[in-house]
Each structure stands twice: as structure tokens, then as C-alpha cells.
Design a protein around this motif. Structure first.
Motif, PDB file in Angstrom:
ATOM      1  N   ALA A  73       0.691  -1.197  -0.040  1.00 13.91           N
ATOM      2  CA  ALA A  73      -0.081  -0.180  -0.240  1.00 13.91           C
ATOM      3  C   ALA A  73       0.800   1.405  -0.069  1.00 13.91           C
ATOM      4  O   ALA A  73       0.498   2.244  -0.657  1.00 13.91           O
ATOM      5  CB  ALA A  73      -0.826  -0.093   1.116  1.00 13.91           C
ATOM      6  N   GLY A  74       2.080   1.354   0.659  1.00 16.28           N
ATOM      7  CA  GLY A  74       2.720   2.555   0.716  1.00 16.28           C
ATOM      8  C   GLY A  74       3.332   2.781  -0.572  1.00 16.28           C
ATOM      9  O   GLY A  74       3.436   3.886  -1.042  1.00 16.28           O
ATOM     10  N   MET A  75       3.750   1.882  -1.380  1.00 14.95           N
ATOM     11  CA  MET A  75       4.415   2.011  -2.520  1.00 14.95           C
ATOM     12  C   MET A  75       3.249   2.314  -3.669  1.00 14.95           C
ATOM     13  O   MET A  75       3.606   3.297  -4.278  1.00 14.95           O
ATOM     14  CB  MET A  75       5.085   0.585  -3.216  1.00 14.95           C
ATOM     15  CG  MET A  75       5.840   0.821  -4.546  1.00 14.95           C
ATOM     16  SD  MET A  75       7.161   1.866  -4.309  1.00 14.95           S
ATOM     17  CE  MET A  75       6.686   3.156  -5.661  1.00 14.95           C
ATOM     18  N   GLU A  76       1.983   1.736  -3.679  1.00 15.13           N
ATOM     19  CA  GLU A  76       1.139   2.129  -4.543  1.00 15.13           C
ATOM     20  C   GLU A  76       0.515   3.372  -4.133  1.00 15.13           C
ATOM     21  O   GLU A  76       0.101   4.173  -4.946  1.00 15.13           O
ATOM     22  CB  GLU A  76       0.241   1.022  -4.672  1.00 15.13           C
ATOM     23  CG  GLU A  76       0.724  -0.407  -5.239  1.00 15.13           C
ATOM     24  CD  GLU A  76      -0.414  -1.327  -5.255  1.00 15.13           C
ATOM     25  OE1 GLU A  76      -1.574  -1.114  -4.657  1.00 15.13           O
ATOM     26  OE2 GLU A  76      -0.290  -2.346  -5.612  1.00 15.13           O
ATOM     27  N   ASN A 129      -7.175   2.298   1.707  1.00 13.54           N
ATOM     28  CA  ASN A 129      -6.045   1.773   0.771  1.00 13.54           C
ATOM     29  C   ASN A 129      -6.834   1.692  -0.213  1.00 13.54           C
ATOM     30  O   ASN A 129      -8.119   1.810  -0.391  1.00 13.54           O
ATOM     31  CB  ASN A 129      -5.489   0.594   1.439  1.00 13.54           C
ATOM     32  CG  ASN A 129      -4.674   0.668   2.439  1.00 13.54           C
ATOM     33  OD1 ASN A 129      -3.899   1.894   2.526  1.00 13.54           O
ATOM     34  ND2 ASN A 129      -4.602  -0.081   3.345  1.00 13.54           N
ATOM     35  N   GLY A 130      -6.036   1.240  -1.626  1.00 12.92           N
ATOM     36  CA  GLY A 130      -6.649   1.205  -2.604  1.00 12.92           C
ATOM     37  C   GLY A 130      -5.997   0.054  -3.530  1.00 12.92           C
ATOM     38  O   GLY A 130      -5.177  -0.685  -2.825  1.00 12.92           O
ATOM     39  N   ILE A 131      -6.604  -0.127  -4.754  1.00 14.68           N
ATOM     40  CA  ILE A 131      -5.870  -0.931  -5.597  1.00 14.68           C
ATOM     41  C   ILE A 131      -5.948  -0.467  -6.982  1.00 14.68           C
ATOM     42  O   ILE A 131      -6.715   0.612  -7.199  1.00 14.68           O
ATOM     43  CB  ILE A 131      -6.686  -2.596  -5.780  1.00 14.68           C
ATOM     44  CG1 ILE A 131      -8.203  -2.208  -6.261  1.00 14.68           C
ATOM     45  CG2 ILE A 131      -6.577  -3.075  -4.527  1.00 14.68           C
ATOM     46  CD1 ILE A 131      -8.974  -3.417  -6.611  1.00 14.68           C
ATOM     47  N   ASN A 132      -5.319  -0.874  -7.933  1.00 11.92           N
ATOM     48  CA  ASN A 132      -5.438  -0.884  -9.302  1.00 11.92           C
ATOM     49  C   ASN A 132      -6.303  -1.408 -10.054  1.00 11.92           C
ATOM     50  O   ASN A 132      -5.732  -2.584 -10.300  1.00 11.92           O
ATOM     51  CB  ASN A 132      -3.944  -0.657  -9.978  1.00 11.92           C
ATOM     52  CG  ASN A 132      -2.997   0.579  -9.375  1.00 11.92           C
ATOM     53  OD1 ASN A 132      -3.564   1.874  -9.438  1.00 11.92           O
ATOM     54  ND2 ASN A 132      -1.900   0.301  -9.057  1.00 11.92           N
ATOM     55  N   SER A 133      -7.512  -1.369 -10.066  1.00 12.34           N
ATOM     56  CA  SER A 133      -8.482  -2.280 -10.582  1.00 12.34           C
ATOM     57  C   SER A 133      -7.968  -2.944 -12.175  1.00 12.34           C
ATOM     58  O   SER A 133      -8.366  -3.952 -12.509  1.00 12.34           O
ATOM     59  CB  SER A 133      -9.702  -1.701 -10.696  1.00 12.34           C
ATOM     60  OG  SER A 133     -10.013  -0.732 -11.611  1.00 12.34           O
ATOM     61  N   SER A 134      -7.330  -2.205 -12.726  1.00 20.68           N
ATOM     62  CA  SER A 134      -6.794  -2.458 -13.988  1.00 20.68           C
ATOM     63  C   SER A 134      -5.980  -3.836 -13.815  1.00 20.68           C
ATOM     64  O   SER A 134      -5.769  -4.759 -14.695  1.00 20.68           O
ATOM     65  CB  SER A 134      -6.161  -1.650 -14.888  1.00 20.68           C
ATOM     66  OG  SER A 134      -4.981  -1.137 -14.005  1.00 20.68           O
ATOM     67  N   TYR A 184     -15.084   1.934  -4.917  1.00 22.20           N
ATOM     68  CA  TYR A 184     -14.649   2.717  -3.659  1.00 22.20           C
ATOM     69  C   TYR A 184     -13.364   2.723  -3.312  1.00 22.20           C
ATOM     70  O   TYR A 184     -12.596   3.349  -2.337  1.00 22.20           O
ATOM     71  CB  TYR A 184     -15.467   2.076  -2.460  1.00 22.20           C
ATOM     72  CG  TYR A 184     -16.757   2.081  -2.407  1.00 22.20           C
ATOM     73  CD1 TYR A 184     -17.570   3.304  -2.226  1.00 22.20           C
ATOM     74  CD2 TYR A 184     -17.619   0.911  -2.666  1.00 22.20           C
ATOM     75  CE1 TYR A 184     -18.763   3.317  -2.430  1.00 22.20           C
ATOM     76  CE2 TYR A 184     -18.924   1.140  -2.504  1.00 22.20           C
ATOM     77  CZ  TYR A 184     -19.592   2.529  -2.311  1.00 22.20           C
ATOM     78  OH  TYR A 184     -21.050   2.391  -2.482  1.00 22.20           O
ATOM     79  N   TYR A 185     -12.485   1.645  -3.919  1.00 22.00           N
ATOM     80  CA  TYR A 185     -10.986   1.400  -3.756  1.00 22.00           C
ATOM     81  C   TYR A 185     -10.129   1.572  -4.794  1.00 22.00           C
ATOM     82  O   TYR A 185      -8.983   1.181  -4.785  1.00 22.00           O
ATOM     83  CB  TYR A 185     -11.025   0.186  -2.929  1.00 22.00           C
ATOM     84  CG  TYR A 185     -11.607  -0.030  -1.761  1.00 22.00           C
ATOM     85  CD1 TYR A 185     -11.633   0.631  -0.705  1.00 22.00           C
ATOM     86  CD2 TYR A 185     -12.699  -0.924  -1.850  1.00 22.00           C
ATOM     87  CE1 TYR A 185     -12.513   0.486   0.515  1.00 22.00           C
ATOM     88  CE2 TYR A 185     -13.522  -1.294  -0.441  1.00 22.00           C
ATOM     89  CZ  TYR A 185     -13.442  -0.415   0.525  1.00 22.00           C
ATOM     90  OH  TYR A 185     -14.176  -0.501   1.512  1.00 22.00           O
ATOM     91  N   GLU A 186     -10.569   2.290  -6.064  1.00 23.46           N
ATOM     92  CA  GLU A 186      -9.550   2.591  -6.828  1.00 23.46           C
ATOM     93  C   GLU A 186      -8.438   3.745  -6.364  1.00 23.46           C
ATOM     94  O   GLU A 186      -8.798   4.780  -5.978  1.00 23.46           O
ATOM     95  CB  GLU A 186     -10.079   3.123  -8.285  1.00 23.46           C
ATOM     96  CG  GLU A 186      -9.373   3.427  -9.201  1.00 23.46           C
ATOM     97  CD  GLU A 186      -8.847   2.174  -9.893  1.00 23.46           C
ATOM     98  OE1 GLU A 186      -7.466   2.399 -10.113  1.00 23.46           O
ATOM     99  OE2 GLU A 186      -9.480   1.176  -9.970  1.00 23.46           O
ATOM    100  N   TRP A 187      -7.278   3.462  -6.603  1.00 25.60           N
ATOM    101  CA  TRP A 187      -6.116   4.424  -6.146  1.00 25.60           C
ATOM    102  C   TRP A 187      -6.157   5.646  -6.878  1.00 25.60           C
ATOM    103  O   TRP A 187      -5.866   6.711  -6.290  1.00 25.60           O
ATOM    104  CB  TRP A 187      -4.781   3.808  -6.727  1.00 25.60           C
ATOM    105  CG  TRP A 187      -4.068   2.697  -5.682  1.00 25.60           C
ATOM    106  CD1 TRP A 187      -3.533   1.439  -5.684  1.00 25.60           C
ATOM    107  CD2 TRP A 187      -3.892   3.269  -4.198  1.00 25.60           C
ATOM    108  NE1 TRP A 187      -3.154   0.983  -4.420  1.00 25.60           N
ATOM    109  CE2 TRP A 187      -3.261   2.080  -3.505  1.00 25.60           C
ATOM    110  CE3 TRP A 187      -3.954   4.373  -3.428  1.00 25.60           C
ATOM    111  CZ2 TRP A 187      -2.790   2.106  -2.055  1.00 25.60           C
ATOM    112  CZ3 TRP A 187      -3.586   4.337  -1.976  1.00 25.60           C
ATOM    113  CH2 TRP A 187      -3.165   3.069  -1.356  1.00 25.60           C
ATOM    114  N   SER A 188      -6.732   5.817  -8.145  1.00 24.60           N
ATOM    115  CA  SER A 188      -6.891   7.341  -8.667  1.00 24.60           C
ATOM    116  C   SER A 188      -7.888   7.840  -7.831  1.00 24.60           C
ATOM    117  O   SER A 188      -7.521   8.964  -7.711  1.00 24.60           O
ATOM    118  CB  SER A 188      -7.323   7.336 -10.009  1.00 24.60           C
ATOM    119  OG  SER A 188      -8.707   6.489  -9.961  1.00 24.60           O
TER     120      SER A 188
END
Length: 406
Positions: free
Chosen positions: A20-23, A181-186, A368-372
Motif C-alpha cells: 500500500a505504501g508503494m502504490e 487503501n486502494g488497488i489498481n483495478s486494471s 470505492y477502492y481505486e487508487w486514482s
């Protein structure tokens, strides 16, 4: 903005916090900010094969690795402290990840000394379960520096409302904000063909796969999971438990012993840590995701499972459980093996419900959790705090506190 993130380590073995820190930093850089990470080269008992004498550029982020020295449990790095002392004035805001470690002491000290606003992210360490662990050692650190860091922080960053509420007794009235926190859904859009992971293990032929996908660690409720699996397997003999994740402090041997005592060893697979397409393959093939943690400030693995369309059964100590249940993406239970087994069997008995929850989980992860989106929320908090610090004037630096290495 010129943003500094300070985190103890980025080695993959440290799981969600490092990821999470890196992303998070990369997502902020993608919004046009100058983002730097200060971290150490620690990788368990060894070190990462990374240069410690120059900056590395990755995903738009400048990363500085500093040598870690003894005592390594504290992630000690005088070289990092020296760099913080020298470079702190050039940053607009500092984001400190986790508590009770060397990097937080040094970053908080030099941020106060130079009047740079800073945020502390507890990473779940102020959950009552984690707060009580190693209490004597933590009390010493609180007295020496951590209480000061928390009291004088411009804000605390929580990833869920639940984390904020649980931390309230320990933050001395300091204010905070919630950004997940997030994710890159792609990354989860193109999954390997179904059956890719199963084809590697004869045991999985014709079986339903229950997935534990997290660090092999005491707080993950693995004792509860083994007891629950005993009941699940009795009711559904076609189930296999797959445990995927790095092993913290050889805790995996204890899990193996519990499985052996329950006569379940032959129905369990330990894969170790999986990354890239291997990670996506194990998530793609899971029928059910299980995480009965005793404490979980967020649960990025839960979001990853949902992004792959896997229905989840989690404990009510995984702090996104309310959101998961409200969205119909899974079930939440107390940290109790009977309740975990009942919830898992409810889903195993109802394929249509599993499919609906999987679809809702996939929608929830992207909505809800897309990093952008998460980065935009963080940027808003950074600008607010930097503005407030600017209006407060230059007197901030007079309250630096600890006088070491000044």
C-alpha cells in the motif's frame, strides 16, 4: 506538492503495508506531485539487493533505501535520520507509516524541528489487540517519543472509520481523517484462465478451494481458521484449504501442527507468497476467501479477492467488514470457529449466492477502492493540512521535542 513518505520497509514479505505504501506514493505521483519515499533495505533477517547510495526511480516515485543496522527489530537506520535532518526542509508534507519504530521517531522529530506538517498512519497498531501486545516495550517508546509524535501530528491517517473509533482511547485527542487503501483495478481486469492454479495440484482436482490469502501471522486468526476448516471439511469433504502468503517468524509451522492434530494435513496446501500472474491465478480459482483475523486495520487482501470476484467470509475485526456486508459482497462473523464454519458452509451450499456476492465484491472494489480516487482524497487532506500549517506560522519548529542528533 513535494511529498515525503517514510516507511520502515518495502520488501514484499511485509505484505499489505509495504504494498500500500508503494502504490499510494505512485498514485500521488500520477496526479503530478513530486513524491519521495525514505525506507530501509531490510528484508527479514537479510537485506534487499538495492543500492543505498543513490535514489531509485520507480513508477514516478523517488525511492531512497537506507542501510538498516542492529537492533533490526526497531528498523534502526542512522543514515536515514541523517538524510531526514538534511532534506526535511524541502518537503511540503510528511506521511509517516506505522508507530513504535526508528523511522517514525526520526521523521517526527525533524518535521517538528523544521516546521513541516506531518501525518502519522498507525497501520492498526492502535487497535486494542495490537496496542496490548508487547505493552512494556511500547510504553517505553511512548514515553520517549511516540506520545509526542501523536500529540503533535497535524493529523492521523486511518483507513476505516472502525480503525479511527478503536484508536480513540490512545491518541490523546489528536484529530484524524479516514482515507482507505486502494488497488489498481486494471491489475485484476485480465485474469488467468480458470483452472490455471488448480492444474498445479492433483489434490485440487474436483475439489472446492477455500483460500487464505495473507501473511502467515498470529493476528490473522489461523488457529480459528484451522478449527473452522475441521467443521467445514466434515460437512463438505470436497473442500481443500489453500494458504497463500509469506511466513512471519516461522508461524507456519504452528499452523501445520494444528492441521496435523486435526487430521487435516492432507487437505491443505501451503504455497508461500505468490506475486504477479501466480497471485491472480490463485485468486481466480478460489471458491471462497476466508480471513478470521483478530485484528485488521483494513484488509487489502479482502479487496484483492473481491476485485477477482471471490466471495469473502471475514471476521468482524477486519475493519472493512461493515462495508463488505452492506454491499452484499460477503459475510462477517465474530472470531469464532463455529460461526466462521457456519458462514462458509452457507455460501458453499448456495452457488447462486456466491456468484452474486462475487459480482458485488468486484463492483465494490472498483467503485470505492481505486487508487486514482484514493489519491485524490489524500491530496485534498494534504492541501488542507499544509494550508493550516502555513497559517500557523513559523513557530511550529520550536516544539521539536527530542534533542538527539539536532
Amino acid at each position: 506538492m513535494n511529498i515525503l513518505h517514510v516507511i520502515a520497509n518495502l520488501a514484499p514479505r511485509y505484505g499489505g503495508p509495504a504494498k500500500a505504501g508503494m502504490e499510494m506514493a505512485a498514485a500521488l505521483a500520477a496526479r503530478g506531485h513530486d513524491v519521495t519515499i525514505f525506507t530501509t533495505n531490510q528484508d527479514g533477517s537479510g537485506v534487499l539487493e538495492v543500492p543505498t547510495d543513490r535514489t531509485i526511480r520507480k513508477n514516478g516515485v523517488d525511492i531512497r533505501y537506507f542501510p538498516v543496522i542492529q537492533p533490526k527489530f526497531w528498523r534502526t537506520s542512522p543514515a536515514m535520520a541523517a538524510a531526514l535532518k538534511k532534506e526535511m526542509p524541502r518537503f511540503d508534507i510528511v506521511h509517516i507509516h506505522s508507530l513504535y519504530l526508528f523511522h517514525g521517531m526520526a521523521a517526527g522529530h525533524y518535521a517538528r524541528k523544521h516546521g513541516v506538517p506531518y501525518i502519522v498512519r498507525p497501520h492498526g497498531t492502535l487497535d486494542p489487540v495490537m496496542h496490548a501486545r508487547h505493552r512494556y516495550r511500547k510504553k517505553i517508546m511512548e514515553t520517549l517519543f511516540e506520545d509526542r509524535n501523536i500529540r503533535r501530528a497535524d493529523a492521523l491517517h486511518y483507513t476505516t472509520e472502525e480503525e479511527l473509533l478503536l484508536a480513540e482511547p490512545y491518541v490523546h485527542g489528536s484529530s484524524g481523517f479516514v482515507v482507505p487503501n486502494g488497488i489498481n483495478s486494471s491489475d485484476y481486469r485480465e485474469l488467468p484462465p480458470k483452472g490455471t492454479f488448480r492444474s498445479r495440484y492433483k489434490l485440487l482436482e474436483g475439489k472446492r478451494m477455500l483460500l487464505f490469502f495473507s501473511r502467515i501471522n498470529f493476528k490473522k486468526g489461523l488457529d480459528v481458521l484451522v478449527e473452522a476448516f475441521r467443521d467445514i471439511h466434515r460437512r463438505h469433504p470436497d473442500t481443500v484449504l489453500v494458504l497463500t502468503g509469506p511466513d512471519d517468524e516461522n508461524y507456519g509451522q504452528r499452523v501445520r501442527d494444528w492441521l496435523k492434530a486435526a487430521s487435516l494435513s492432507e487437505f491443505a496446501i501451503f504455497t508461500g507468497m505468490l506475486t504477479g500472474t501466480d497471485k491472480l491465478a490463485v485468486l481466480r480459482d478460489a471458491d471462497l476467501f476466508l480471513l478470521p483475523s483478530y485484528s485488521e486495520n483494513f484488509g487489502i487482501a479482502v479487496v484483492e479477492a473481491m476485485a477477482c470476484g471471490v466471495p469473502v467470509v471475514i471476521s468482524d475485526k477486519v475493519n472493512i467488514w461493515r462495508e463488505v456486508v452492506a454491499e452484499g459482497a460477503g459475510l462477517a462473523t465474530p472470531v469464532d470457529p463455529i460461526r466462521v464454519a457456519d458462514a462458509a458452509c452457507q455460501l458453499l451450499d448456495d452457488p447462486e449466492l456466491r456468484e452474486r456476492m462475487g459480482e458485488r465484491g468486484r463492483a465494490m472494489a472498483s467503485q470505492y477502492y481505486e487508487w486514482s480516487q484514493v489519491a485524490a482524497q489524500l491530496e485534498q487532506e494534504y492541501r488542507r493540512l499544509a494550508g493550516e500549517a502555513g497559517r500557523a506560522g513559523s513557530g511550529r519548529g520550536a516544539q521539536a521535542g527530542l534533542t538527539w542528533g539536532s
